[in-house]
Design an enzyme around this catalytic site. Structure first.
Site, mmCIF file in Angstrom:
data_model
loop_
_atom_site.group_PDB
_atom_site.id
_atom_site.type_symbol
_atom_site.label_atom_id
_atom_site.label_comp_id
_atom_site.label_asym_id
_atom_site.label_seq_id
_atom_site.Cartn_x
_atom_site.Cartn_y
_atom_site.Cartn_z
ATOM 1 N N TYR A 144 49.132 55.711 43.431
ATOM 2 C CA TYR A 144 50.418 55.029 43.339
ATOM 3 C C TYR A 144 50.174 53.602 42.887
ATOM 4 O O TYR A 144 49.343 52.895 43.454
ATOM 5 C CB TYR A 144 51.104 55.039 44.712
ATOM 6 C CG TYR A 144 52.433 54.325 44.751
ATOM 7 C CD1 TYR A 144 53.555 54.858 44.129
ATOM 8 C CD2 TYR A 144 52.566 53.118 45.444
ATOM 9 C CE1 TYR A 144 54.782 54.212 44.188
ATOM 10 C CE2 TYR A 144 53.787 52.469 45.515
ATOM 11 C CZ TYR A 144 54.888 53.016 44.878
ATOM 12 O OH TYR A 144 56.101 52.372 44.937
ATOM 13 N N ASP A 239 43.405 48.782 39.925
ATOM 14 C CA ASP A 239 44.507 48.434 40.814
ATOM 15 C C ASP A 239 43.901 48.159 42.182
ATOM 16 O O ASP A 239 43.632 49.067 42.964
ATOM 17 C CB ASP A 239 45.521 49.577 40.873
ATOM 18 C CG ASP A 239 46.695 49.269 41.784
ATOM 19 O OD1 ASP A 239 46.610 48.287 42.561
ATOM 20 O OD2 ASP A 239 47.695 50.004 41.752
ATOM 21 N N LYS A 267 49.012 42.268 48.472
ATOM 22 C CA LYS A 267 48.758 42.380 49.904
ATOM 23 C C LYS A 267 47.959 41.190 50.441
ATOM 24 O O LYS A 267 48.524 40.139 50.690
ATOM 25 C CB LYS A 267 48.100 43.724 50.223
ATOM 26 C CG LYS A 267 48.987 44.925 49.819
ATOM 27 C CD LYS A 267 48.432 46.235 50.292
ATOM 28 C CE LYS A 267 49.244 47.418 49.804
ATOM 29 N NZ LYS A 267 50.579 47.538 50.378
#
Length: 424
Positions: A144, A239, A267
């Protein structure tokens, strides 16, 4: 546990917010029941509005590597709020954070700050297409990369949790620019490049998958991606929204010794606030406006509040690298007691208990897990004050402030579940 106030809050929320939540997995649809509404967090714990206390292994889905309300971050936020929240103009702090990112992740020679991981991956892909003058992207099933239209093909995270293969609302033409391949399959990537190598702009990959549960790369997989992209003139995008600053100060690329062309971060880089980044080779990133023709912008990008938290977080991690040894040790202690029939995948302080005899190496093997049994395990742990991700297909996280007592309490609760299941 009494969760009557959370139940009432959830009923109100569903009248005003789709599904009652602002990110789908929070709705508990895959595990059932009512999500606890959280009032506050401190250290390794969160507390709901009913007063229940939980040891937290979600950690806001990864950012809180130093725990909730980490004092230096809170102090930095108090300090910056006296000066302003957003200017829409350059600040010295943006430059300081960019320098820290470059020093921690040397492959990022130039970096652009944005507001979310989705924005970072969307922008990195646009840059890759503009730089290579090609249209196709290779991604991997179960990975994702945010809710970018072209990347929601066979995506993980909430898509996997809710059983949505490909989302409505994405034009077929957008989806046609994405080639979705099995994670960890070098052969599939080789075949894709043989067939359409001159049209592939980039391969984007979670170097350690975290959105179908924690799935590490097989030996040689990341190396093969590096070699194949270089050979065919495509870009390799890591990613590292989840893995950045978590698996090592320099992320997965430091841990595995692979230098991608572009990297996306989120994050941890924001210290728990909405901040993300993308960057990489200088010759690629100079194509971004205003120095190049590839446009990307954002009103709140680089806002001083989020930047101050990010600077504090990265400065602390760089000065205390021993934290990574603590994380490794605590997470190994947590995951070292699973019974037969349960596969535990762990890389650093990321982990998943798969209710699956394993091995779990890709989306096909992950999705064969017994989600019904996971549901029982999840609620057993929740009722005993252990907060895990409400999905079989999400990674869990350990922070530097989880104590040995926290881990022992969690291991004991899990052991009770497995013992009771064995005698049932």
């Amino acid at each position: 546990m009494n969760r009557s106030r959370s139940q009432a809050a959830f009923l109100r929320a569903q009248k005003l917010i789709p599904g009652g939540v602002n990110s789908p997995v929070r709705a508990f649809r895959s595990v059932g029941g009512t999500p606890p509404f959280i009032a506050r967090g401190e250290g390794s714990r969160i507390y709901d509005i009913d007063g229940n206390e939980y040891i937290d292994y979600v950690l806001s889905w990864g950012p809180l590597i130093l725990g909730h309300c980490f004092p230096p971050v809170i102090e930095a936020l108090h300090s910056i709020l006296d000066k302003g929240t957003s200017f829409g103009a350059p600040t010295e702090a943006e430059v300081e954070l960019a320098q820290l990112i470059h020093e921690c992740v040397p492959s990022i020679e130039l970096v652009r700050l944005v507001n979310s991981g989705t924005e970072a991956t969307m922008s990195a892909l646009r840059v890759a297409r503009g730089f290579t003058e090609r249209d196709l992207t290779v991604k991997f099933e179960g990975c994702y990369h945010g809710h970018v239209d072209s990347l929601l093909v066979k995506a993980g995270s909430g898509m996997a949790t809710l059983g949505i293969a490909d989302t409505a609302g994405v034009p077929e033409a957008f989806a046609a620019t994405t080639i979705a391949l099995p994670y960890n399959s070098i052969e599939a990537v080789e075949a894709a490049f043989r067939e359409r190598g001159d049209r592939i702009a980039a391969v984007i990959v979670e170097p350690v998958a975290g959105n179908m549960g924690c799935v590490p790369p097989r030996d040689g997989f990341l190396e093969a991606l590096r070699q194949l992209t270089a050979k065919h003139g495509a870009l390799l995008i890591f990613d590292e929204v989840m893995t950045g600053f978590r698996l090592a100060l320099g992320g997965a690329q430091e841990r595995y010794g692979i230098r991608p062309d572009l990297t996306t971060l989120g994050k941890i880089v924001g210290g728990g606030l909405p901040l993300a980044a993308y960057g990489g080779r200088a010759d690629i990133m100079t194509k971004v406006a205003p120095t190049g023709p590839i446009y990307q912008a954002g009103t709140l990008s680089g806002n001083p509040v989020a930047v101050s938290a990010g600077i504090t977080m990265l400065t602390y991690l760089r000065a205390h690298r021993e934290i990574y040894n603590v994380l490794e040790s605590r997470t190994a202690q947590l995951t070292g007691h699973a019974p037969a029939g349960i596969t535990v995948n762990r890389v650093g302080s990321m982990f998943t208990f798969f209710f699956n005899p394993g091995p779990v190496t890709d989306w096909e093997s992950a999705k064969s897990s017994d989600t019904g049994r996971f549901r029982q395990f999840f609620h057993w742990m929740l009722d005993r004050g252990i907060y895990l991700a409400p999905s079989q297909f999400e990674a869990g996280f350990v922070s530097a402030v989880h104590t040995e007592q926290d881990i022992a309490q969690t291991v004991e609760a899990a052991g009770q579940f497995f013992r009771s299941a064995a005698t049932a």
